[in-house]
Write a protein that holds these residues in place. Structure first.
Motif, mmCIF file in Angstrom:
data_model
loop_
_atom_site.group_PDB
_atom_site.id
_atom_site.type_symbol
_atom_site.label_atom_id
_atom_site.label_comp_id
_atom_site.label_asym_id
_atom_site.label_seq_id
_atom_site.Cartn_x
_atom_site.Cartn_y
_atom_site.Cartn_z
ATOM 1 N N ARG A 121 0.826 -1.212 0.000
ATOM 2 C CA ARG A 121 0.000 0.000 0.000
ATOM 3 C C ARG A 121 0.859 1.260 0.000
ATOM 4 O O ARG A 121 0.624 2.195 -0.786
ATOM 5 C CB ARG A 121 -0.916 0.003 1.227
ATOM 6 N N LEU A 122 1.869 1.283 0.868
ATOM 7 C CA LEU A 122 2.731 2.466 0.946
ATOM 8 C C LEU A 122 3.591 2.623 -0.305
ATOM 9 O O LEU A 122 3.908 3.750 -0.720
ATOM 10 C CB LEU A 122 3.617 2.377 2.193
ATOM 11 N N THR A 123 3.956 1.499 -0.919
ATOM 12 C CA THR A 123 4.733 1.555 -2.159
ATOM 13 C C THR A 123 3.878 2.102 -3.299
ATOM 14 O O THR A 123 4.337 2.938 -4.090
ATOM 15 C CB THR A 123 5.278 0.160 -2.518
ATOM 16 N N GLU A 124 2.636 1.659 -3.375
ATOM 17 C CA GLU A 124 1.732 2.152 -4.424
ATOM 18 C C GLU A 124 1.462 3.644 -4.276
ATOM 19 O O GLU A 124 1.335 4.364 -5.274
ATOM 20 C CB GLU A 124 0.417 1.368 -4.370
ATOM 21 N N LYS A 125 1.375 4.128 -3.043
ATOM 22 C CA LYS A 125 1.149 5.560 -2.801
ATOM 23 C C LYS A 125 2.393 6.394 -3.067
ATOM 24 O O LYS A 125 2.312 7.620 -3.174
ATOM 25 C CB LYS A 125 0.718 5.778 -1.345
ATOM 26 N N GLY A 126 3.553 5.754 -3.141
ATOM 27 C CA GLY A 126 4.802 6.486 -3.301
ATOM 28 C C GLY A 126 5.415 6.906 -1.980
ATOM 29 O O GLY A 126 6.444 7.590 -1.961
ATOM 30 N N THR A 127 4.784 6.490 -0.870
ATOM 31 C CA THR A 127 5.337 6.811 0.447
ATOM 32 C C THR A 127 6.642 6.060 0.669
ATOM 33 O O THR A 127 7.560 6.567 1.314
ATOM 34 C CB THR A 127 4.323 6.455 1.547
ATOM 35 N N ILE A 128 6.705 4.837 0.152
ATOM 36 C CA ILE A 128 7.949 4.076 0.145
ATOM 37 C C ILE A 128 8.362 3.883 -1.304
ATOM 38 O O ILE A 128 7.572 3.402 -2.119
ATOM 39 C CB ILE A 128 7.792 2.714 0.835
ATOM 40 N N GLU A 129 9.579 4.264 -1.610
ATOM 41 C CA GLU A 129 10.108 4.126 -2.973
ATOM 42 C C GLU A 129 11.382 3.302 -2.924
ATOM 43 O O GLU A 129 12.273 3.580 -2.121
ATOM 44 C CB GLU A 129 10.395 5.494 -3.584
ATOM 45 N N ILE A 130 11.467 2.298 -3.766
ATOM 46 C CA ILE A 130 12.668 1.475 -3.855
ATOM 47 C C ILE A 130 13.143 1.498 -5.292
ATOM 48 O O ILE A 130 12.398 1.143 -6.211
ATOM 49 C CB ILE A 130 12.384 0.022 -3.419
ATOM 50 N N ALA A 131 14.372 1.957 -5.499
ATOM 51 C CA ALA A 131 14.866 2.144 -6.867
ATOM 52 C C ALA A 131 16.376 1.977 -6.905
ATOM 53 O O ALA A 131 17.056 2.178 -5.892
ATOM 54 C CB ALA A 131 14.482 3.526 -7.382
ATOM 55 N N PRO A 132 16.926 1.606 -8.069
ATOM 56 C CA PRO A 132 18.393 1.514 -8.196
ATOM 57 C C PRO A 132 19.024 2.898 -8.119
ATOM 58 O O PRO A 132 18.384 3.917 -8.419
ATOM 59 C CB PRO A 132 18.590 0.879 -9.571
ATOM 60 N N LEU A 133 20.281 2.917 -7.709
ATOM 61 C CA LEU A 133 20.994 4.180 -7.494
ATOM 62 C C LEU A 133 21.019 5.048 -8.749
ATOM 63 O O LEU A 133 20.957 6.282 -8.655
ATOM 64 C CB LEU A 133 22.423 3.886 -7.031
ATOM 65 N N ALA A 134 21.096 4.437 -9.927
ATOM 66 C CA ALA A 134 21.173 5.209 -11.162
ATOM 67 C C ALA A 134 19.973 6.137 -11.333
ATOM 68 O O ALA A 134 20.071 7.173 -12.010
ATOM 69 C CB ALA A 134 21.273 4.272 -12.360
#
Length: 322
Positions: free
Chosen positions: A208-221
């Motif tokens: 839920r938090l990932t879909e809202k953008g509250t938690i974002e997980i992404a590669p360093l680039a």
């Protein structure tokens, strides 16, 4: 010269606490006897008596006092926790029970507790500084504890989002040749971060938090060109960054934000001719207010006890020049 022999007695308030202190089948008590072979220990009723050389008896009594504090606070003791207390007492760490009973609130009534003095220092450093570097071997809780403090800050409203990133060195950072969309491409490299979040928040709340953008997980680039405000930003596996990437990441820091950088300089996946950004940053940022470096060691490893021995063995091997 024969050392002075003394006797100490510890009164335990109740039978229930005594059973918790001794452990199942007296496992904790047996481990304590093994840790202090020169001290004669007798547990009878609600009392533990200690006799032997004064320094050892005093040390064993201090350990018992700290263990009793933990069981009175509802902590479940085991042999590993007992060994941690013994190590801290022998290292003259003040108030081991207070350190081990401290916790980071990560929601759902769950507390993430430090298991070593080094982990406690690390948690406090993350809480108190704008940029914290957690450097140490595998199994010391660098990433997990950083994420726990980030979740705590999010839950308290101190930040509005959590951003988790790590370099995908094994995939050449570009990821273009891997099948699937962006999520599918980066998922294998970021899976450990998801696993930690699931453990703290549960898969549904994480999703839920990932879909809202509250938690974002992404590669360093994908951090390049951004300014990260109102966020707790964690860079994991930072030993695999170049000095240029490290500078790029650190200069993303925005207002009301906090950064935590974790890594193990002994496990870099960079090409042999490349310098790790985590190695150079210590020399560059040393002494800057608000920037903290916390070094964790094999004493802070909280996986299987043999992991600490493996870490030490590799350190000796590397120190001998292979």
């Amino acid at each position: 010269m024969t050392p002075d022999l003394v006797e100490e007695r510890l009164r335990v308030p109740s039978n229930h606490l005594m059973l918790d202190l001794l452990g199942q089948a007296d496992a904790n008590f047996k481990a304590l006897e093994a840790a202090f072979p020169t001290v004669v220990m007798v547990a009878r009723g609600n009392e533990v008596s200690l006799s032997g050389p004064a320094p050892e008896v005093e040390e064993a009594r201090t350990v018992l006092d700290e263990l009793l504090i933990l069981v009175q606070e509802g902590e479940r003791l085991d042999v590993q926790r007992l060994e941690q207390i013994v190590g801290m007492v022998r290292a003259s760490v003040p108030s081991p029970a207070g350190i081990l009973s401290d916790g980071v609130a990560v929601g759902r009534g769950k507390l993430v507790r430090p298991k070593t003095h080094g982990q406690h220092r690390y948690i406090n450093a993350v809480r108190e500084n704008t940029v914290t570097f957690g450097i140490g071997p595998a199994g010391t809780g660098k990433t997990y504890l950083a994420m726990a403090v980030a979740v705590e800050a999010l839950s308290a409203g101190a930040v509005r989002r959590i951003i988790l990133t790590r370099p995908a060195v094994e995939a050449g950072e570009r990821l273009g040749f891997l099948p699937g969309d962006l999520f599918a491409k980066i998922d294998p490299y970021l899976r450990p971060l998801y696993d930690a979040l699931w453990d703290m928040l549960g898969p549904e709340e994480t999703a839920r938090l990932t879909e809202k953008g509250t938690i974002e997980i992404a590669p360093l680039a994908y951090m390049r060109g951004r300014t990260l405000n109102d966020a707790c930003v964690i860079l994991d596996e930072a030993q695999n960054t170049s000095p240029e990437q490290m500078k790029m990441f650190l200069t993303r820091l925005g207002f009301n934000s906090k950064m935590v950088v974790t890594g193990d300089v002994t496990q870099t996946d960079l090409p042999a001719q490349k310098t790790s950004g985590l190695e150079t940053v210590r020399r560059i940022l040393k002494g800057i207010p608000g920037v903290a470096f916390v070094e964790l060691t094999s004493r802070d490893v909280v996986r299987h006890r043999i992991v600490a021995a493996i870490v030490d063995a590799y350190s000796r091997f590397d120190g001998e020049g292979r």
